[in-house]
Scaffold this motif. Structure first.
Motif, PDB file in Angstrom:
ATOM      1  N   GLY A  85       0.777  -1.234   0.000  1.00  8.48           N
ATOM      2  CA  GLY A  85       0.000   0.000   0.000  1.00  8.48           C
ATOM      3  C   GLY A  85       0.804   1.277   0.000  1.00  8.48           C
ATOM      4  O   GLY A  85       0.459   2.240  -0.683  1.00  8.48           O
ATOM      5  N   ASN A  86       1.888   1.336   0.737  1.00 11.97           N
ATOM      6  CA  ASN A  86       2.640   2.579   0.854  1.00 11.97           C
ATOM      7  C   ASN A  86       3.569   2.825  -0.342  1.00 11.97           C
ATOM      8  O   ASN A  86       3.639   3.935  -0.871  1.00 11.97           O
ATOM      9  CB  ASN A  86       3.437   2.605   2.156  1.00 11.97           C
ATOM     10  N   GLN A 114       1.528   4.084  -3.250  1.00  9.97           N
ATOM     11  CA  GLN A 114       1.212   5.510  -3.308  1.00  9.97           C
ATOM     12  C   GLN A 114       2.427   6.337  -3.716  1.00  9.97           C
ATOM     13  O   GLN A 114       2.315   7.311  -4.457  1.00  9.97           O
ATOM     14  CB  GLN A 114       0.688   5.962  -1.949  1.00  9.97           C
ATOM     15  N   LYS A 123      -5.649   2.643   1.470  1.00 12.69           N
ATOM     16  CA  LYS A 123      -4.430   2.639   0.665  1.00 12.69           C
ATOM     17  C   LYS A 123      -4.745   2.401  -0.811  1.00 12.69           C
ATOM     18  O   LYS A 123      -4.122   2.997  -1.698  1.00 12.69           O
ATOM     19  CB  LYS A 123      -3.458   1.584   1.188  1.00 12.69           C
ATOM     20  N   THR A 174      -4.058   5.212  -3.742  1.00 10.64           N
ATOM     21  CA  THR A 174      -3.230   4.873  -4.900  1.00 10.64           C
ATOM     22  C   THR A 174      -3.953   5.206  -6.201  1.00 10.64           C
ATOM     23  O   THR A 174      -3.374   5.784  -7.128  1.00 10.64           O
ATOM     24  CB  THR A 174      -2.857   3.382  -4.867  1.00 10.64           C
ATOM     25  N   GLU A 188       0.153   3.610  11.409  1.00 12.57           N
ATOM     26  CA  GLU A 188      -0.272   2.274  10.997  1.00 12.57           C
ATOM     27  C   GLU A 188       0.526   1.244  11.786  1.00 12.57           C
ATOM     28  O   GLU A 188       1.475   1.602  12.508  1.00 12.57           O
ATOM     29  CB  GLU A 188      -0.068   2.101   9.499  1.00 12.57           C
ATOM     30  N   ASN A 193      -0.777   5.362   7.253  1.00 10.30           N
ATOM     31  CA  ASN A 193      -1.906   5.012   6.393  1.00 10.30           C
ATOM     32  C   ASN A 193      -2.654   3.801   6.943  1.00 10.30           C
ATOM     33  O   ASN A 193      -2.460   2.674   6.504  1.00 10.30           O
ATOM     34  CB  ASN A 193      -1.419   4.730   4.966  1.00 10.30           C
TER      35      ASN A 193
END
Length: 405
Positions: A79-80, A83, A108, A112, A278, A309
């Motif tokens: 997810g990170n 982005q 997330k 994105t 998170e 996030n």
């Protein structure tokens, strides 16, 4: 194998200086008081896209040739990194496709997509998404941007180490860093050990996926997966060979923390620092709170908060786990006679002991062993375990059978 140097990291800092934020360094006074050390947070949860990943992603994208950019980029991420790549690709005017686990936090995935990337959901952990990305890359010819096992990505993440050293004026003894695939700790360790070899680097993983710890102990890259984790940002079953090589030389120790300890750390950070983290970002705090890492008196410790996030629904469930672990919430199942006043008696005991009922359900239609009885389930807000024990004693004295779940 490409090596990452302090000079590479300094070059990366220049390349991405107009894209990333120089995130805050904040002391956690409560944690300093509890440990006797001086504990600071490096707040990458306040970074653009809510995580450190934009550093490495943008440094990597800046290194691409025009031909590579023309074919677009593809990445796999929990997810990170997704982005960071999506925003970096949008800024560079190139197409981005991101493969993410099907259970990636909704927030997330949505973020994105908001940066213009195409998102493909596949599998349950990062490694599944990685395999899908490689499959698509072979079909499209896009450039694969590895989230951790890449020289430019590691150098980008290493800029955090430069900032820590600069913001603390070199006064740092220990830095505690989350580990998934190993990109952030490999970069930070390279930077800080290059500036001062005496700075101690401690890595933290979840007990559920301790892949780098297993690799560290075995002396070779080792896969490890015990269960899913709330620290989805470090849910990497197999770490990188490049990151492992750097970590084996520059990291002093790797420890693991439990899911409950991570949940408790997230709550602690919310209440005591007003920071939203998170699961992956909270493991450095969990290492201190749990006593897995015990600093010396006045030791200057920096905890890297890698990201913020977290999905709100996930946060709600995590808070419930943390509150129960601290004795601030309990759930009960009570068996009562099906006669008038039974429920009122149970409620009175709770109220008389100063606790608060958050929700309660009553079932008078149950069968089997509950014939002529009723079953009551309740969630109760409490102060501490002493109060819980007083309530339990009061139930026993009143002849009410209660199970705490």
């Amino acid at each position: 194998m490409d090596q990452v140097t302090l000079n590479d990291i300094k070059k990366a800092q220049e390349v991405i200086k107009d894209v990333v934020l120089r995130t805050d360094m904040l002391e956690n006074v409560r944690l300093s008081e509890q440990t006797g050390a001086k504990v600071f947070y490096k707040c990458e949860n306040l970074q653009r896209t809510g995580s450190f990943k934009i550093r490495g992603a943008c440094n990597k994208i800046a290194s691409l040739t025009e031909e590579e950019k023309a074919h677009g980029v593809i990445a796999s991420s929990a997810g990170n990194h997704a982005q960071g790549v999506a925003l970096g690709a949008r800024n560079a005017g190139i197409k981005a496709t991101i493969c993410m686990p099907a259970n990636a936090p909704v927030s997330k995935v949505a973020a994105t997509k908001s940066y213009g990337a195409e998102v493909v959901l596949h599998g349950n952990v990062y490694d599944d998404a990685h395999d899908k990305a490689i499959e698509i890359q072979a079909q499209t010819g896009a450039t694969f941007l590895d989230p951790f096992n890449d020289k430019f990505v590691i150098a980008g993440q290493g800029t955090i180490g430069l900032e820590i050293f600069e913001q603390r004026n070199g006064e740092v003894d220990t830095v505690i860093v989350p580990i998934g695939g190993g990109g952030i700790i490999a970069g930070i360790a390279t930077a800080l050990k290059g500036l001062n070899p005496n700075i101690k680097i401690i890595g933290v993983q979840t007990c559920n996926i301790p892949s780098m710890k297993a690799s560290f102990e075995n002396g070779k890259v080792t896969s490890a997966f015990n269960d899913v984790t709330i620290a989805d940002g470090i849910a990497v079953k197999t770490p990188g060979d490049l990151t492992f090589d750097i970590i084996s030389k520059n990291v002093d120790e790797i420890i693991t923390v439990t899911e409950e300890e991570i949940a408790e750390a997230i709550l602690f950070m919310l209440e005591n620092q007003k920071l939203v983290s998170e699961g992956a970002g909270a493991v450095s705090t969990a290492a201190l709170l749990s006593g897995k890492y015990v600093p010396k008196k006045d030791e200057k410790v920096v905890c890297v908060v890698s990201g913020g996030n977290i999905d709100i629904n996930t946060l709600y469930r995590i808070m419930s786990v943390a509150l129960k672990k601290q004795g601030r919430r309990i759930s009960i199942v009570a068996e009562l006679p099906d006669v008038p006043g039974s429920l009122a008696k149970l409620v009175s005991i709770i109220a008389e002991n100063g606790a608060n009922i958050l929700n309660i359900t009553q079932d008078k239609l149950a069968s089997g062993r509950f014939t002529k009885k009723q079953m009551v389930e309740a969630t109760i807000e409490t102060v501490d375990f002493d109060q819980i024990n007083r309530i339990k004693s009061a139930f026993i004295e009143s002849g009410i059978k209660v199970d705490i779940i």
